[in-house]
Design a protein around this motif. Sequence first.
Motif, PDB file in Angstrom:
ATOM      1  N   UNK A 431      61.800  90.501  42.238  1.00 56.64           N
ATOM      2  CA  UNK A 431      62.661  89.750  42.868  1.00 56.64           C
ATOM      3  C   UNK A 431      62.478  88.136  43.207  1.00 56.64           C
ATOM      4  N   UNK A 432      63.310  87.542  42.943  1.00 54.34           N
ATOM      5  CA  UNK A 432      63.277  86.064  43.314  1.00 54.34           C
ATOM      6  C   UNK A 432      62.790  85.557  44.539  1.00 54.34           C
ATOM      7  N   UNK A 433      63.131  86.215  45.494  1.00 56.28           N
ATOM      8  CA  UNK A 433      62.779  85.877  46.950  1.00 56.28           C
ATOM      9  C   UNK A 433      61.141  86.180  47.207  1.00 56.28           C
ATOM     10  N   UNK A 434      60.725  87.242  46.398  1.00 66.76           N
ATOM     11  CA  UNK A 434      59.473  87.669  46.538  1.00 66.76           C
ATOM     12  C   UNK A 434      58.613  86.572  45.711  1.00 66.76           C
ATOM     13  N   UNK A 435      59.083  85.918  44.481  1.00 66.03           N
ATOM     14  CA  UNK A 435      58.218  84.998  44.032  1.00 66.03           C
ATOM     15  C   UNK A 435      58.161  83.751  44.780  1.00 66.03           C
ATOM     16  N   UNK A 436      59.373  83.313  45.397  1.00 62.13           N
ATOM     17  CA  UNK A 436      59.525  82.176  46.421  1.00 62.13           C
ATOM     18  C   UNK A 436      58.532  82.478  47.555  1.00 62.13           C
ATOM     19  N   UNK A 437      58.670  83.550  48.155  1.00 57.02           N
ATOM     20  CA  UNK A 437      57.627  83.887  49.186  1.00 57.02           C
ATOM     21  C   UNK A 437      56.229  83.524  48.823  1.00 57.02           C
ATOM     22  N   UNK A 438      55.685  84.184  47.701  1.00 59.08           N
ATOM     23  CA  UNK A 438      54.381  83.915  47.168  1.00 59.08           C
ATOM     24  C   UNK A 438      54.095  82.389  46.948  1.00 59.08           C
ATOM     25  N   UNK A 439      54.906  81.664  46.303  1.00 58.27           N
ATOM     26  CA  UNK A 439      54.822  80.447  46.063  1.00 58.27           C
ATOM     27  C   UNK A 439      54.461  79.330  47.368  1.00 58.27           C
ATOM     28  N   UNK A 440      55.437  80.086  48.592  1.00 58.70           N
ATOM     29  CA  UNK A 440      55.216  79.457  49.882  1.00 58.70           C
ATOM     30  C   UNK A 440      53.834  79.600  50.455  1.00 58.70           C
ATOM     31  N   UNK A 441      53.421  81.052  50.148  1.00 57.57           N
ATOM     32  CA  UNK A 441      51.987  81.528  50.828  1.00 57.57           C
ATOM     33  C   UNK A 441      50.905  80.858  50.015  1.00 57.57           C
ATOM     34  N   UNK A 442      51.226  80.389  48.691  1.00 52.29           N
ATOM     35  CA  UNK A 442      49.973  79.468  48.053  1.00 52.29           C
ATOM     36  C   UNK A 442      50.113  78.211  48.496  1.00 52.29           C
ATOM     37  N   UNK A 443      51.422  77.649  48.837  1.00 55.47           N
ATOM     38  CA  UNK A 443      51.387  76.152  49.255  1.00 55.47           C
ATOM     39  C   UNK A 443      50.634  76.136  50.590  1.00 55.47           C
ATOM     40  N   UNK A 444      50.700  77.146  51.567  1.00 58.67           N
ATOM     41  CA  UNK A 444      50.263  76.919  52.733  1.00 58.67           C
ATOM     42  C   UNK A 444      48.692  77.366  52.627  1.00 58.67           C
ATOM     43  N   UNK A 445      48.047  78.047  51.580  1.00 54.77           N
ATOM     44  CA  UNK A 445      46.625  77.926  51.351  1.00 54.77           C
ATOM     45  C   UNK A 445      46.154  77.018  50.727  1.00 54.77           C
ATOM     46  N   UNK A 446      46.783  76.231  49.857  1.00 52.18           N
ATOM     47  CA  UNK A 446      46.309  74.860  49.410  1.00 52.18           C
ATOM     48  C   UNK A 446      46.372  73.763  50.507  1.00 52.18           C
ATOM     49  N   UNK A 447      47.118  74.035  51.606  1.00 50.80           N
ATOM     50  CA  UNK A 447      47.202  72.923  52.647  1.00 50.80           C
ATOM     51  C   UNK A 447      45.975  73.100  53.372  1.00 50.80           C
ATOM     52  N   UNK A 448      45.521  74.417  53.654  1.00 48.93           N
ATOM     53  CA  UNK A 448      44.613  74.745  54.456  1.00 48.93           C
ATOM     54  C   UNK A 448      43.080  74.903  53.512  1.00 48.93           C
ATOM     55  N   UNK A 449      43.389  74.320  52.467  1.00 47.89           N
ATOM     56  CA  UNK A 449      42.192  74.016  51.514  1.00 47.89           C
ATOM     57  C   UNK A 449      41.369  75.669  51.120  1.00 47.89           C
ATOM     58  N   UNK A 450      42.215  76.683  51.175  1.00 48.19           N
ATOM     59  CA  UNK A 450      41.693  77.827  50.828  1.00 48.19           C
ATOM     60  C   UNK A 450      42.014  78.158  49.371  1.00 48.19           C
ATOM     61  N   UNK A 451      41.090  77.565  48.549  1.00 46.61           N
ATOM     62  CA  UNK A 451      41.499  77.356  47.360  1.00 46.61           C
ATOM     63  C   UNK A 451      41.312  78.594  46.671  1.00 46.61           C
ATOM     64  N   UNK A 452      40.360  79.653  46.978  1.00 46.28           N
ATOM     65  CA  UNK A 452      40.389  80.893  46.307  1.00 46.28           C
ATOM     66  C   UNK A 452      41.606  81.661  46.602  1.00 46.28           C
ATOM     67  N   UNK A 453      42.149  81.662  47.704  1.00 47.89           N
ATOM     68  CA  UNK A 453      43.281  82.230  47.960  1.00 47.89           C
ATOM     69  C   UNK A 453      44.553  81.924  47.082  1.00 47.89           C
ATOM     70  N   UNK A 454      44.475  80.674  47.160  1.00 45.05           N
ATOM     71  CA  UNK A 454      45.717  79.960  46.343  1.00 45.05           C
ATOM     72  C   UNK A 454      45.624  80.266  44.840  1.00 45.05           C
ATOM     73  N   UNK A 455      44.070  80.303  44.288  1.00 40.46           N
ATOM     74  CA  UNK A 455      44.086  80.675  42.711  1.00 40.46           C
ATOM     75  C   UNK A 455      44.193  82.153  42.811  1.00 40.46           C
ATOM     76  N   UNK A 456      44.191  82.970  43.616  1.00 42.85           N
ATOM     77  CA  UNK A 456      44.512  84.477  43.473  1.00 42.85           C
ATOM     78  C   UNK A 456      45.997  84.700  43.420  1.00 42.85           C
ATOM     79  N   UNK A 457      46.622  84.114  44.213  1.00 39.66           N
ATOM     80  CA  UNK A 457      48.041  84.160  44.198  1.00 39.66           C
ATOM     81  C   UNK A 457      48.695  83.641  42.756  1.00 39.66           C
ATOM     82  N   UNK A 458      48.087  82.559  42.254  1.00 37.28           N
ATOM     83  CA  UNK A 458      48.676  81.864  41.095  1.00 37.28           C
ATOM     84  C   UNK A 458      48.214  82.991  39.958  1.00 37.28           C
TER      85      UNK A 458
END
Length: 482
Positions: A431-458
Motif C-alpha cells: 500500500x502506498x500509504x504504508x510506504x509513506x508512513x514508514x518514510x515519515x517514521x524514518x524522517x522522525x527517527x533521523x530528526x531525533x538522531x536515532x540512526x539505528x532505527x532510521x537504518x532499520x526502516x530503510x
Amino acid sequence: MALTIYNTISRTKEPFETIEPMKVRMYVCGPTVYDSAHIGHARAVVTFDVIVRYLRAKGYAVTYVRNFTDVDDKIIQKANQTGESCQEIAERYIDEFHRDMDALKVERPTLEPRATGHIADIVRIVEKLIAGGFAYVLDGDVYFAVDAFPEYGKLSKRKLDQLEAGARVDVDGRKRNPFDFALWKSSKPDEPWWESPWGRGRPGWHIECSAMSSALLGETIDIHGGGMDLIFPHHENEVAQSEAAFGKTFVRYWIHNGFVNINSEKMSKSLQNFLTVREALESHHPETIRMFLVSSHYRSPIDFTPKSMEEAGAGVDRLYATLQRLEALFHSAGPADASSRGSLWERFCEAMDDDFNTAKGIGILFEAIRAINRTLDDIEGAAVEAPVRSAIEAEWADILAIGNILGLMGDRPQAYFDQKKTKGLAETGIDTAFIEERIAARREARKARQWQQADAIRKELEAMHVVLEDKPDGTTVWKITQ
C-alpha cells in the motif's frame, strides 16, 4: 572512422559501401506466423531496429523490408490442429507480433510484405531457374539442383560432400541430390494452393524471401539480415537460387545476430525454458528488455537470467534518474538545443561504426552518466554558471540522441518511474500509504538522531524492493526496483 560491418560471407569486417550513394536496401527475414514471438525473435528485431536507426542518423536513406512468412508447413499444421484457416492463423499472429514489437518500441519497417502477396514473383523466378537448368520438375514439385550451382555453400562455408542428409533438409528419394530443395510444392489435401505452370501448389520457404527481396529492393541489395540459425540452409539457399536466377551478386553484406539462451541453456520448448515476448513484458519494463538485448554485441550469444535482467533494469533506472535530475535542475523537459552534437556523440559513433558495437556504446553512455552525476553533485544547490550549463546541456543532448538510437529513454522520467511504481505496487500488494508512513517514521527517527532505527526502516523498505532517495530537504523520492 568509416562504418565497417562484419560480413558473414567473407568472415571479416569490411568498409560499408552502398550500391547507390547514401541509400541502403535492407532485407531482414521476419517470423513464420504460426505462434507467439519469443525472446530470440525480439533480439533479431531489436538488433536490426537499432541498425536502421543508426544508419538513418548517419544520413542514409534506408528502405527496410522485413517479411512475414504466411504460408508454411507449420502454419498448415497449426490450422489443421485448430480447425482455423491458414489465413486466420497468420492474421492472428501478425497482429500479436505487431503488438509485442510495438511494446518494445520497435519502429515499423518501410515495407512488411507477405509471401502470399508475391506468388506471381515466385513463379517467375522458378520459371527462370528451370529454363536455366538450375531446377527440375517432379510430379508437380519443383526442386533446385544444388549441383548446378558450383558456389553452393559459400555463405555457410559448408561443402556438399561434408553435409549429412536429413540435417534441416527434406529427405526425398526422388531428388537428384539429397540437398536439392523445394521451390514449389504440389497441392495436397487441406492445404492452400495457387495455380502454376506445374499445377496447383504452394511455394517453398526459401524462394519466398528471394522473390520478396528482388521485387521490392532489386536483384542486388546492400544488407540481408537474420539470426545465425538462418545461415544454413535458408540463407544459403537464398544465395543459390537468387544468383542462379539473376546472374549477379545477391547480397553485399550479410549480418547475423547471435542466439539468446535462458539460464545458460539453449531456449527450447522441449526444455520448457521457452520465453515469449509477452511473458517477458509481464515481468519487465520494455526498455529493460531492450537494454538487455543491446548491452552485448549483436553477434555474441546472450543469457537471459534473473541477474542479467536485474542489471538491465538498474541501468535503465540510472538513465532515467539522471534525466530526472537534469529536468529538475534546468526546469525543462530537454536541453535548449537538442540538435547539436558533441564529443559524447562522436565517441558513441566510433563504437557503432565498428560493426554496430552497442556494447561499447552503452559503456561510453554510462561513463558520461557517471560524469554528469558527479557534476550535478558538485553544483547541487548552487547557481549554475553559463559555461557549466552549456557543457551539461550539450551532454544532455547527446545522451538523448544516443537513447533514440538504442530505443531507450523514450519516456519522461516521472512517467517512467510512476509506471514502474504502479506496476511494482500491484505485483507486491504494498500500500502506498504504508510506504509513506514508514518514510515519515524514518524522517522522525533521523530528526531525533536515532540512526539505528532510521537504518532499520530503510532496510525494511529495501526488502520490499522500495528504494529511497535522500535529498538535502529530506526523503521525498522513492522507487520500486522490480
